[in-house]
Motif scaffolding. Structure first.
Motif, mmCIF file in Angstrom:
data_model
loop_
_atom_site.group_PDB
_atom_site.id
_atom_site.type_symbol
_atom_site.label_atom_id
_atom_site.label_comp_id
_atom_site.label_asym_id
_atom_site.label_seq_id
_atom_site.Cartn_x
_atom_site.Cartn_y
_atom_site.Cartn_z
ATOM 1 N N GLU A 74 34.484 54.893 36.706
ATOM 2 C CA GLU A 74 35.704 54.837 35.833
ATOM 3 C C GLU A 74 35.880 53.511 35.364
ATOM 4 O OE1 GLU A 74 39.458 57.006 36.983
ATOM 5 O OE2 GLU A 74 38.365 58.149 38.431
ATOM 6 N N VAL A 75 35.805 52.446 36.127
ATOM 7 C CA VAL A 75 36.015 51.053 35.797
ATOM 8 C C VAL A 75 35.052 50.589 34.703
ATOM 9 C CG1 VAL A 75 36.070 48.540 36.435
ATOM 10 C CG2 VAL A 75 37.184 50.599 37.780
ATOM 11 N N ALA A 76 33.668 50.725 35.101
ATOM 12 C CA ALA A 76 32.614 50.055 33.938
ATOM 13 C C ALA A 76 31.376 51.261 34.279
ATOM 14 C CB ALA A 76 32.159 48.999 34.403
ATOM 15 N N PRO A 77 31.787 52.585 33.557
ATOM 16 C CA PRO A 77 30.684 53.411 33.906
ATOM 17 C C PRO A 77 29.082 53.219 33.385
ATOM 18 C CG PRO A 77 32.022 54.339 32.120
ATOM 19 C CD PRO A 77 32.652 53.030 32.804
ATOM 20 N N TYR A 78 28.971 52.035 32.311
ATOM 21 C CA TYR A 78 27.886 51.870 31.528
ATOM 22 C C TYR A 78 26.866 51.016 32.574
ATOM 23 C CZ TYR A 78 30.117 47.007 31.118
ATOM 24 O OH TYR A 78 30.680 46.179 31.225
ATOM 25 N N LEU A 79 27.596 50.422 33.650
ATOM 26 C CA LEU A 79 26.973 49.696 34.711
ATOM 27 C C LEU A 79 26.516 50.493 35.681
ATOM 28 C CD1 LEU A 79 29.271 46.485 35.258
ATOM 29 C CD2 LEU A 79 27.018 46.677 33.925
ATOM 30 N N VAL A 80 26.687 51.694 35.942
ATOM 31 C CA VAL A 80 26.086 52.677 36.633
ATOM 32 C C VAL A 80 24.512 53.180 36.451
ATOM 33 C CG1 VAL A 80 26.290 55.066 37.993
ATOM 34 C CG2 VAL A 80 28.408 53.560 37.377
ATOM 35 N N MET A 81 24.436 53.059 34.959
ATOM 36 C CA MET A 81 22.987 53.488 34.759
ATOM 37 C C MET A 81 22.670 54.854 35.057
ATOM 38 S SD MET A 81 21.486 49.785 34.766
ATOM 39 C CE MET A 81 19.841 50.249 33.843
ATOM 40 N N GLY A 82 23.458 55.896 35.061
ATOM 41 C CA GLY A 82 23.213 57.237 35.640
ATOM 42 C C GLY A 82 22.890 57.347 37.348
ATOM 43 N N ASN A 100 45.973 43.596 46.764
ATOM 44 C CA ASN A 100 45.750 42.717 45.341
ATOM 45 C C ASN A 100 44.615 41.986 45.447
ATOM 46 O OD1 ASN A 100 48.096 43.583 44.098
ATOM 47 N ND2 ASN A 100 49.206 41.829 44.592
ATOM 48 N N ILE A 101 44.194 41.512 46.616
ATOM 49 C CA ILE A 101 43.120 40.638 47.107
ATOM 50 C C ILE A 101 41.783 41.370 46.594
ATOM 51 C CG2 ILE A 101 41.820 39.300 48.574
ATOM 52 C CD1 ILE A 101 44.654 38.300 49.542
ATOM 53 N N ILE A 102 41.813 42.709 47.402
ATOM 54 C CA ILE A 102 40.606 43.522 47.310
ATOM 55 C C ILE A 102 40.468 44.079 45.795
ATOM 56 C CG2 ILE A 102 39.652 45.665 48.239
ATOM 57 C CD1 ILE A 102 39.653 42.960 49.912
ATOM 58 N N THR A 103 41.445 44.208 45.128
ATOM 59 C CA THR A 103 41.376 44.602 43.685
ATOM 60 C C THR A 103 40.533 43.672 43.010
ATOM 61 O OG1 THR A 103 43.536 45.751 43.890
ATOM 62 C CG2 THR A 103 42.487 45.283 41.641
ATOM 63 N N GLU A 104 41.088 42.326 43.153
ATOM 64 C CA GLU A 104 40.242 41.270 42.510
ATOM 65 C C GLU A 104 38.846 40.961 42.980
ATOM 66 O OE1 GLU A 104 40.332 36.234 42.876
ATOM 67 O OE2 GLU A 104 42.357 37.461 43.400
ATOM 68 N N PHE A 105 38.619 41.308 44.296
ATOM 69 C CA PHE A 105 37.259 41.148 44.654
ATOM 70 C C PHE A 105 36.296 42.285 43.915
ATOM 71 C CE2 PHE A 105 37.569 39.147 49.197
ATOM 72 C CZ PHE A 105 38.359 38.235 48.596
ATOM 73 N N GLY A 106 37.098 43.422 43.778
ATOM 74 C CA GLY A 106 36.292 44.448 43.165
ATOM 75 C C GLY A 106 36.084 44.425 41.763
ATOM 76 N N PHE A 107 36.947 43.695 40.953
ATOM 77 C CA PHE A 107 36.609 43.316 39.647
ATOM 78 C C PHE A 107 35.799 42.327 39.510
ATOM 79 C CE2 PHE A 107 40.756 45.774 38.624
ATOM 80 C CZ PHE A 107 40.252 46.625 37.948
ATOM 81 N N GLU A 108 35.708 41.212 40.499
ATOM 82 C CA GLU A 108 34.528 40.192 40.484
ATOM 83 C C GLU A 108 33.239 40.867 40.344
ATOM 84 O OE1 GLU A 108 37.526 36.910 42.390
ATOM 85 O OE2 GLU A 108 36.237 37.939 43.656
ATOM 86 N N GLU A 109 32.936 41.996 41.416
ATOM 87 C CA GLU A 109 31.751 42.457 41.579
ATOM 88 C C GLU A 109 31.397 43.344 40.130
ATOM 89 O OE1 GLU A 109 30.108 41.613 44.034
ATOM 90 O OE2 GLU A 109 31.800 40.922 45.261
ATOM 91 N N VAL A 110 32.358 43.609 39.669
ATOM 92 C CA VAL A 110 32.005 44.268 38.263
ATOM 93 C C VAL A 110 31.405 43.326 37.288
ATOM 94 C CG1 VAL A 110 32.858 45.369 36.003
ATOM 95 C CG2 VAL A 110 33.732 46.103 38.177
#
Length: 315
Positions: A74-82, A100-110
């Motif tokens: 849902e956040v960045a489906p194009y990175l899943v590549m199927g 809040n911190i884990i949300t930041e970590f998650g978006f950093e991984e994106v």
């Protein structure tokens, strides 16, 4: 009324002038260029950098699901590549700060996934097992007996942070181990940027757990420090390359300059980060102690040329 109008005009002129001055005087700061004869990306760099996508995908969906209740699809489906969705990932019962911190970590991984794939290409997200059952198995192995009730990483903030102790540090050591073998100026810059943020994430997780090191984890009879020690010992056993992993409390002989028992940052005799090779990392994340036998977080094996070739050698 005239005074108000005059003041308004003056402020407008002042702001325009200030903006103009800042625009003209501000230096342009692009990222550092490669030197004239440097090669941006060596062919040999590509597979090694791509290998890191396995851990980045693992962290991205683990953090995103825990904080938001949904992941990369849902956040960045194009990175899943199927690639297939992760098994068992779910929203964690986190307090406001931790969420809040884990949300930041998650978006950093994106961002990490995007940076790697846009620089050296990539592969579809591999099948990953982020289920409570998989974590429970890992924690049982760490303690040598079956924890009752089974460990659940999504139970509360402390449980989630202890589960987080399992993953980012492995990726961090992978970057340290890869660093000496990277030659391209662009890939070196990419790796340095990735390593910096992964180190920060790991330091926060270890700091969180160190602050609670003497706290007994409910409903078990073990302290937070014991959990970190047992998990680190398990990873050392699986990797089979000596001590490259230490809990947040250590005997003095493993502390900084042999003078501390606190171990906020895990490091060697000279307080330098340990490094791991791809085979070592796969032995850990497969939870099999064998880079040729998949399991654990990657039931069908990790992605990329390095991991797939190791699987083919066993087939």
């Amino acid at each position: 009324m005239k005074m108000v109008a005059s003041t308004s005009i003056f402020m407008f002129i002042f702001l325009v002038y200030t903006n103009l001055y800042i625009t003209i005087s501000s230096p342009v700061c692009p990222p550092p260029d490669c030197s004239e004869h440097a090669i941006p990306i060596y062919k040999e760099d590509i597979d090694m950098i791509q290998f890191a996508l396995n851990l980045e995908h693992l962290e991205a969906d683990f953090f995103l699901f825990a904080a938001l209740g949904y992941g990369l699809d849902e956040v960045a489906p194009y990175l899943v590549m199927g690639g297939p969705p992760p098994i068992g990932a779910q929203k964690a019962n986190l307090d406001f700060l931790t969420e809040n911190i884990i949300t930041e970590f998650g978006f950093e991984e994106v961002g990490h996934l995007r940076a790697i794939k846009s620089t050296v290409g990539g592969f579809p997200r591999p099948l990953m097992d982020l289920s409570p059952k998989n974590f429970a198995k890992l924690f049982n192995e760490a303690f040598g007996y079956e924890l009752r009730p089974p460990f659940n990483p999504y139970r509360d903030s402390l449980s989630f942070m202890m589960a987080s102790y399992v993953i980012p540090y492995v990726g961090l050591l992978g970057y340290v181990g890869t660093n000496p073998n990277i030659n391209g100026c662009v890939t070196k810059r990419l790796l340095a940027g990735l390593l910096g943020v992964e180190s920060g994430q790991d330091a926060y997780i270890r700091g969180y757990l160190y602050e609670r090191s003497k706290e007994v984890v409910f409903p078990y009879k073990h302290t937070v420090a014991e959990f970190t020690i047992r998990l680190s010992e398990l990873r050392n056993r699986l990797a089979m390359c000596g001590v490259k992993d230490e809990g947040v409390i250590v005997p003095p002989q493993l502390g900084a300059e042999n003078r501390t028992i606190s171990n906020l940052l895990s490091a060697d005799y000279n307080s330098l980060s340990y490094g791991r090779t791809p085979p070592e990392i796969l032995r850990i994340v497969y939870d099999t102690g064998d880079e040729h036998v998949p399991g654990g977080f990657f039931p069908e094996g990790a992605g990329g040329k390095i991991a797939r070739e190791l699987l083919e050698k066993h087939a």
